[in-house]
Design a protein around this motif. Structure first.
Motif, short mmCIF file in Angstrom:
data_model
loop_
_atom_site.label_atom_id
_atom_site.label_comp_id
_atom_site.label_asym_id
_atom_site.label_seq_id
_atom_site.Cartn_x
_atom_site.Cartn_y
_atom_site.Cartn_z
N TYR A 204 -36.07 -9.61 -41.76
CA TYR A 204 -35.56 -9.48 -40.40
C TYR A 204 -36.65 -8.96 -39.46
O TYR A 204 -36.76 -9.38 -38.31
CB TYR A 204 -34.34 -8.56 -40.36
CG TYR A 204 -33.13 -9.07 -41.10
CD1 TYR A 204 -32.81 -10.42 -41.14
CD2 TYR A 204 -32.27 -8.20 -41.75
CE1 TYR A 204 -31.69 -10.89 -41.81
CE2 TYR A 204 -31.13 -8.65 -42.42
CZ TYR A 204 -30.85 -10.00 -42.45
OH TYR A 204 -29.73 -10.46 -43.10
N HIS A 205 -37.46 -8.03 -39.94
CA HIS A 205 -38.52 -7.45 -39.11
C HIS A 205 -39.55 -8.49 -38.70
O HIS A 205 -39.90 -8.61 -37.52
CB HIS A 205 -39.20 -6.31 -39.85
CG HIS A 205 -40.44 -5.80 -39.19
ND1 HIS A 205 -40.41 -4.98 -38.08
CD2 HIS A 205 -41.77 -6.01 -39.47
CE1 HIS A 205 -41.65 -4.69 -37.70
NE2 HIS A 205 -42.48 -5.32 -38.52
N SER A 208 -38.67 -10.85 -35.94
CA SER A 208 -38.19 -10.22 -34.71
C SER A 208 -39.33 -9.99 -33.73
O SER A 208 -40.50 -10.19 -34.06
CB SER A 208 -37.51 -8.89 -35.03
OG SER A 208 -38.48 -7.89 -35.31
N ASP A 210 -40.21 -7.17 -32.93
CA ASP A 210 -40.88 -5.95 -33.37
C ASP A 210 -42.21 -6.24 -34.05
O ASP A 210 -43.09 -5.37 -34.06
CB ASP A 210 -39.99 -5.16 -34.33
CG ASP A 210 -38.72 -4.66 -33.67
OD1 ASP A 210 -38.65 -4.68 -32.43
OD2 ASP A 210 -37.79 -4.26 -34.40
N CYS A 259 -35.96 1.55 -35.10
CA CYS A 259 -35.43 0.21 -34.80
C CYS A 259 -34.06 0.33 -34.13
O CYS A 259 -33.11 0.80 -34.75
CB CYS A 259 -35.32 -0.61 -36.09
SG CYS A 259 -34.70 -2.29 -35.82
N TRP A 261 -31.97 -2.04 -33.13
CA TRP A 261 -31.03 -3.14 -33.28
C TRP A 261 -30.55 -3.36 -34.72
O TRP A 261 -29.62 -4.14 -34.93
CB TRP A 261 -31.63 -4.43 -32.73
CG TRP A 261 -32.92 -4.87 -33.40
CD1 TRP A 261 -34.18 -4.49 -33.06
CD2 TRP A 261 -33.05 -5.76 -34.50
NE1 TRP A 261 -35.10 -5.09 -33.89
CE2 TRP A 261 -34.42 -5.88 -34.77
CE3 TRP A 261 -32.14 -6.49 -35.28
CZ2 TRP A 261 -34.91 -6.68 -35.80
CZ3 TRP A 261 -32.63 -7.28 -36.30
CH2 TRP A 261 -33.99 -7.38 -36.54
N ASP A 318 -39.65 -15.95 -30.52
CA ASP A 318 -39.07 -16.70 -31.64
C ASP A 318 -39.83 -17.99 -31.87
O ASP A 318 -39.76 -18.92 -31.07
CB ASP A 318 -37.59 -16.98 -31.33
CG ASP A 318 -36.86 -17.63 -32.49
OD1 ASP A 318 -37.48 -17.85 -33.55
OD2 ASP A 318 -35.66 -17.90 -32.34
N ALA A 348 -37.02 -10.12 -27.53
CA ALA A 348 -36.26 -10.61 -28.67
C ALA A 348 -37.07 -11.65 -29.42
O ALA A 348 -37.82 -12.43 -28.83
CB ALA A 348 -34.93 -11.23 -28.22
N TRP A 351 -33.69 -12.99 -33.98
CA TRP A 351 -32.33 -12.44 -34.08
C TRP A 351 -31.83 -12.02 -32.70
O TRP A 351 -31.41 -10.89 -32.47
CB TRP A 351 -32.32 -11.27 -35.06
CG TRP A 351 -33.22 -11.53 -36.24
CD1 TRP A 351 -34.44 -10.96 -36.47
CD2 TRP A 351 -33.00 -12.44 -37.32
NE1 TRP A 351 -34.98 -11.45 -37.63
CE2 TRP A 351 -34.13 -12.36 -38.17
CE3 TRP A 351 -31.95 -13.31 -37.65
CZ2 TRP A 351 -34.25 -13.12 -39.35
CZ3 TRP A 351 -32.07 -14.07 -38.80
CH2 TRP A 351 -33.19 -13.97 -39.62
N GLU A 355 -31.01 -8.35 -31.24
CA GLU A 355 -32.11 -7.62 -30.61
C GLU A 355 -31.84 -7.33 -29.14
O GLU A 355 -32.20 -6.26 -28.64
CB GLU A 355 -33.41 -8.42 -30.76
CG GLU A 355 -33.87 -8.60 -32.20
CD GLU A 355 -35.14 -9.42 -32.28
OE1 GLU A 355 -36.19 -8.94 -31.81
OE2 GLU A 355 -35.08 -10.55 -32.81
#
Length: 375
Positions: A204-205, A208, A210, A259, A261, A318, A348, A351, A355
């Motif tokens: 997930y990280h 993202s 992030d 984090c 979100w 993304d 974002a 996700w 996010e």
């Protein structure tokens, strides 16, 4: 749990059900996610006057009735049957039409196919993170030898050639969708050396906003060299598993604590479910996508477009927007006849509804209130 009339007992999250006769919104998650992925936007959409339903889709979470083994019948996981799943669900809930079907990641093409096949039921569609380029098409007028009028689905052919050529690069690479289609992917992820929770945290990280390595841009062509520009979570090293791929980007303890979100408590919901069910149910969807037989079957809808109001939402960080060169443009120009807006949301990544939920809700409501027709 709701019997959808298509072989499933569907686990569904709901918001706004207390007030009768509300317009309905259906939210369709992607991989590796659950209905829980919509938790941050369901309440606000219900507060805006909608009955919001989010199912665990076929092969996921607490929905039962779909064999999730590698030797399962893949026809069950093909798009026409996934549309039947959603149609059966909304019918069981007493709706003949819904205000919008909204899908994220692999849920995006399911939502798109819902709107394309049954526009009488799905009055509008929001696609998130994965553009929909339309059905595969038949070659046109070839019996007359008029090559100028031939319209063939060359993107799929070019994509297959480019994916095959990845193995010849130095170092050799492989495409994640073909890895996900193989027999080992489920065991690799379910028995990740770092544990499912740590694997999912890294996965997930890295997809993202992030992860600062996400700087997406359109690819110039459908070639192996261009595909190799995608991050390794899309175009992997040939000898790597997905847990190995994302482990290199595991965030620090400080980053995890900060984090906003995805807390450890929220992550644990995903980890517990996937530890219980494994990943194969969702992976079977990818197997349909890489199987030419299933793509050919979708030519039943060759030339059909999405004619209901549509829009697209994704994070500006993304890579999924551009992972299939040309799809983003084809969605806006060819696949959708009433395309209203494309929103790339700052802050974002993949996700997007987790996010940046407030912005996503704002864009959805703007679309539904100003653009989509009332039903």
């Amino acid at each position: 749990m709701i019997d959808n009339g298509n072989g499933l007992s569907m686990h569904v999250l709901e918001a706004g059900f207390e007030t009768p006769d509300r317009p309905c919104i259906v939210l369709l998650h992607g991989f590796p996610e659950l209905a829980y992925s919509w938790r941050k936007i369901m309440g606000p959409l219900a507060d805006a006057g909608f009955h919001v339903i989010a199912p665990d889709q076929r092969g996921y979470g607490r929905t039962t009735g779909a064999p999730a083994s590698f030797d399962a019948d893949l026809d069950d996981f093909a798009f026409p049957n996934l549309v039947r799943d959603v149609l059966g669900l909304v019918s069981a809930l007493g709706y003949r039409s819904v205000a919008s079907v909204i899908g994220h990641d692999f849920g995006s093409p399911v939502a798109a196919w819902c709107a394309l096949i049954r526009p009488d039921v799905f009055a509008s569609v929001v696609m998130m993170s994965a553009p929909f380029a339309g059905p595969p098409v038949f070659a046109f007028n070839t019996a007359q030898g008029d090559g100028r009028l031939a319209r063939v689905d060359i993107t799929a052919s070019l994509m297959a050639d480019a994916v095959a050529a990845l193995a010849s690069l130095d170092p050799p690479r492989k495409h994640y969708q073909w890895y996900y289609s193989g027999p080992q992917a489920n065991d690799d992820m379910r028995h990740a050396p770092q544990g499912i929770a740590a694997f999912l945290r890294a996965y997930y990280h890295v997809k993202s906003a992030d992860w600062t390595g996400n700087q997406p841009h359109p690819l110039a062509s459908v070639t192996a060299d261009q595909l190799a520009l995608l991050p390794t979570y899309y175009v992997m090293h040939a000898d790597a598993t997905m847990p190995q791929t994302v482990a290199e980007h595991m965030p620090s303890a400080e980053a995890i604590a900060a984090c906003p979100w995805l807390s450890d408590q929220e992550l644990d919901v995903y980890a517990r479910e996937y530890a219980r069910t494994g990943f194969q149910g969702g992976l079977n969807w990818y197997r349909c996508g890489t199987d030419a037989r299933h793509s050919a079957a979708l030519r039943t809808w060759s030339g059909r477009t999405i004619d209901v109001p549509s829009c697209f939402i994704a994070g500006s960080s993304d890579w999924g927007v551009y992972q299939r060169p040309g799809d983003f443009e084809a969605m806006r120009v060819l696949a959708c006849r009433d395309f209203r807006a494309a929103h790339l949301i700052e802050g974002a990544g993949h996700w997007v509804q987790q996010e940046q939920p407030r912005t996503v809700v704002s864009r959805i409501l703007r679309f539904l209130r100003r653009d989509a027709p009332a039903i």
